[in-house]
Design a protein around this motif. Structure first.
Motif, mmCIF file in Angstrom:
data_model
loop_
_atom_site.group_PDB
_atom_site.id
_atom_site.type_symbol
_atom_site.label_atom_id
_atom_site.label_comp_id
_atom_site.label_asym_id
_atom_site.label_seq_id
_atom_site.Cartn_x
_atom_site.Cartn_y
_atom_site.Cartn_z
ATOM 1 N N PHE A 129 0.656 -1.199 -0.132
ATOM 2 C CA PHE A 129 -0.109 0.176 0.087
ATOM 3 C C PHE A 129 0.841 1.280 -0.028
ATOM 4 O O PHE A 129 1.824 1.432 1.005
ATOM 5 C CB PHE A 129 -0.815 -0.082 1.106
ATOM 6 N N THR A 130 0.744 2.129 -0.978
ATOM 7 C CA THR A 130 1.372 3.345 -1.031
ATOM 8 C C THR A 130 0.367 4.512 -0.871
ATOM 9 O O THR A 130 -0.373 4.872 -1.733
ATOM 10 C CB THR A 130 2.287 3.488 -2.513
ATOM 11 N N PRO A 131 0.279 5.129 0.171
ATOM 12 C CA PRO A 131 -0.789 6.204 0.351
ATOM 13 C C PRO A 131 -0.768 7.229 -0.591
ATOM 14 O O PRO A 131 -1.948 7.602 -1.180
ATOM 15 C CB PRO A 131 -0.166 6.677 1.832
ATOM 16 N N TYR A 132 0.178 7.943 -1.218
ATOM 17 C CA TYR A 132 0.179 8.743 -2.037
ATOM 18 C C TYR A 132 -0.373 8.175 -3.347
ATOM 19 O O TYR A 132 -1.190 9.322 -4.245
ATOM 20 C CB TYR A 132 1.675 9.224 -2.397
ATOM 21 N N LEU A 133 -0.328 7.038 -3.683
ATOM 22 C CA LEU A 133 -1.091 6.624 -4.790
ATOM 23 C C LEU A 133 -2.202 5.969 -4.816
ATOM 24 O O LEU A 133 -3.255 5.712 -5.604
ATOM 25 C CB LEU A 133 -0.134 5.564 -5.472
ATOM 26 N N ASP A 134 -2.497 5.249 -3.702
ATOM 27 C CA ASP A 134 -3.589 4.298 -3.371
ATOM 28 C C ASP A 134 -4.733 4.950 -2.537
ATOM 29 O O ASP A 134 -5.812 4.317 -2.308
ATOM 30 C CB ASP A 134 -2.965 3.175 -2.719
ATOM 31 N N SER A 224 -2.678 11.557 -12.889
ATOM 32 C CA SER A 224 -1.311 10.733 -13.037
ATOM 33 C C SER A 224 -1.473 9.301 -12.551
ATOM 34 O O SER A 224 -0.501 8.423 -12.485
ATOM 35 C CB SER A 224 -0.109 11.357 -12.278
ATOM 36 N N ARG A 225 -2.350 9.101 -11.800
ATOM 37 C CA ARG A 225 -2.733 7.858 -11.200
ATOM 38 C C ARG A 225 -3.438 6.734 -12.087
ATOM 39 O O ARG A 225 -3.992 7.094 -13.139
ATOM 40 C CB ARG A 225 -3.872 7.751 -9.965
ATOM 41 N N LYS A 226 -3.118 5.370 -11.788
ATOM 42 C CA LYS A 226 -3.549 4.402 -12.713
ATOM 43 C C LYS A 226 -4.902 3.881 -12.056
ATOM 44 O O LYS A 226 -5.751 3.576 -12.786
ATOM 45 C CB LYS A 226 -2.584 3.529 -12.739
ATOM 46 N N VAL A 227 -5.030 3.943 -10.728
ATOM 47 C CA VAL A 227 -6.298 3.558 -10.058
ATOM 48 C C VAL A 227 -6.730 4.643 -9.077
ATOM 49 O O VAL A 227 -5.931 5.556 -8.885
ATOM 50 C CB VAL A 227 -6.198 2.282 -9.242
ATOM 51 N N ASN A 228 -8.007 4.751 -8.497
ATOM 52 C CA ASN A 228 -8.482 5.793 -7.560
ATOM 53 C C ASN A 228 -8.120 7.166 -8.102
ATOM 54 O O ASN A 228 -7.743 8.032 -7.466
ATOM 55 C CB ASN A 228 -7.806 5.542 -6.304
ATOM 56 N N GLN A 229 -8.273 7.479 -9.441
ATOM 57 C CA GLN A 229 -8.208 8.863 -10.004
ATOM 58 C C GLN A 229 -9.024 9.884 -9.475
ATOM 59 O O GLN A 229 -8.667 11.027 -9.168
ATOM 60 C CB GLN A 229 -8.127 8.615 -11.579
ATOM 61 N N LYS A 230 -10.535 9.394 -9.264
ATOM 62 C CA LYS A 230 -11.517 10.504 -9.136
ATOM 63 C C LYS A 230 -12.181 10.197 -7.687
ATOM 64 O O LYS A 230 -12.316 9.155 -7.344
ATOM 65 C CB LYS A 230 -12.420 10.484 -10.184
#
Length: 292
Positions: A129-134, A224-230
């Motif tokens: 789990f990477t908070p900034y990305l996830d 820039s995200r692949k998931v959880n963009q919006k």
């Protein structure tokens, strides 16, 4: 000559391994039946919004308890939620230390009477789990809006996070900077056709038709995200030009009434002054001292 019935045949390594394996299977079966042993945790899931982060898992404990451990890639395991019967653990205070790190967690399970338990705990490891990305983006809110003529101005309120610097909680904008965008969806209140505009700031200034009412809402997005963009979309707000027109009319009428009152008051004072002046002149003419 017959072989003595008490003769002992040495066991091979394969036979010993089979016996040990059989013993392990029997222990596991006994544990599943609820007499001894424990059931490993499964379905470990990260639930995180605006960096508020909770690890969840199954099953509900019956004869065992859990302890959660967390670590980043280069760190040591740190225990949290010691000997709990819950199936969730709040790990926010750990992940907000560095939201760009990648973390793993594991759920250790032990018998409920863990005191004196000398066995090695069974554990299950979580996905990374990477908070900034996830972390999911929370629902934004509209701070203010104003429609003047052919311009509509909308200001978005940033959500607060649990990331703290020098004792102050940061907003989403503080954490993500220009990575954070907002999308404005807007449409005439009499129509269903939506238009969109994107901004990497918290403010929109768009062209609209004069005299028309508009409805709109906003959504946070990290392209820039692949998931959880919006994020979820904000509640809908609408302008009301009729109200503004009424205010304008009220102001004009009020100003006209004020001017009329001032005019009437001034005129009354002037008439009163003139009347008194004529009366004084008339008195002077009729006075006996005015005869030559």
């Amino acid at each position: 000559m017959a072989t003595p019935s008490g003769f002992w045949l040495p066991l091979t390594e394969t036979a010993v391994s089979r016996i040990l394996l059989l013993g392990w299977v029997l222990v596991q079966v006994a544990g599943a039946s609820g007499t001894t042993g424990v059931v490993a945790a499964y379905n470990l899931t990260w639930k995180s919004t605006n960096f508020k982060t909770i690890l969840e898992w199954e099953p509900k404990p019956i004869n065992h308890i859990y302890t959660v451990q967390i670590s980043h890639r280069l760190g040591n395991w740190k225990s949290k939620c010691y000997f709990t019967r819950e199936t969730e653990c709040d790990l926010t205070d750990e992940i907000v230390r560095d939201v760009k790190q990648t973390y793993s967690a594991r759920v250790l399970v032990m018998p409920a009477n863990a005191t004196g338990y000398a066995g090695e705990p069974v554990y299950t490891k979580s996905p990374e789990f990477t908070p900034y990305l996830d972390t999911s983006l929370g629902q934004p809110t509209i701070q203010s809006f104003e429609q003047v003529g052919t311009k509509l101005n909308v200001v978005v309120q940033d959500s607060r996070t649990l990331v703290k610097v020098n004792g102050t909680f940061l907003s989403l904008r503080d954490v993500f900077g220009k990575d954070l965008n907002y999308i404005l969806y807007y449409w005439k209140s009499s129509s269903t056709g939506k238009k969109t505009v994107k901004s990497d700031t918290n403010e929109f200034l768009i062209d609209v038709d004069k005299g028309e009412n508009y409805c709109f809402n906003v959504q946070a997005v990290i392209p820039s995200r692949k998931v959880n963009q919006k994020s979820p979309e904000s509640p809908i707000e609408c302008t009301s030009q009729e109200t503004n027109l009424f205010k304008d009319k009220f102001f004009i009428i009020g100003a006209a009434v004020f001017v009329a009152i001032v005019f009437i008051t001034t005129l009354s004072l002037c008439l009163c002054h003139c009347k008194k002046a004529r009366a004084r002149r008339s008195n002077k003419k009729n006075s006996p001292f005015s005869v030559a």
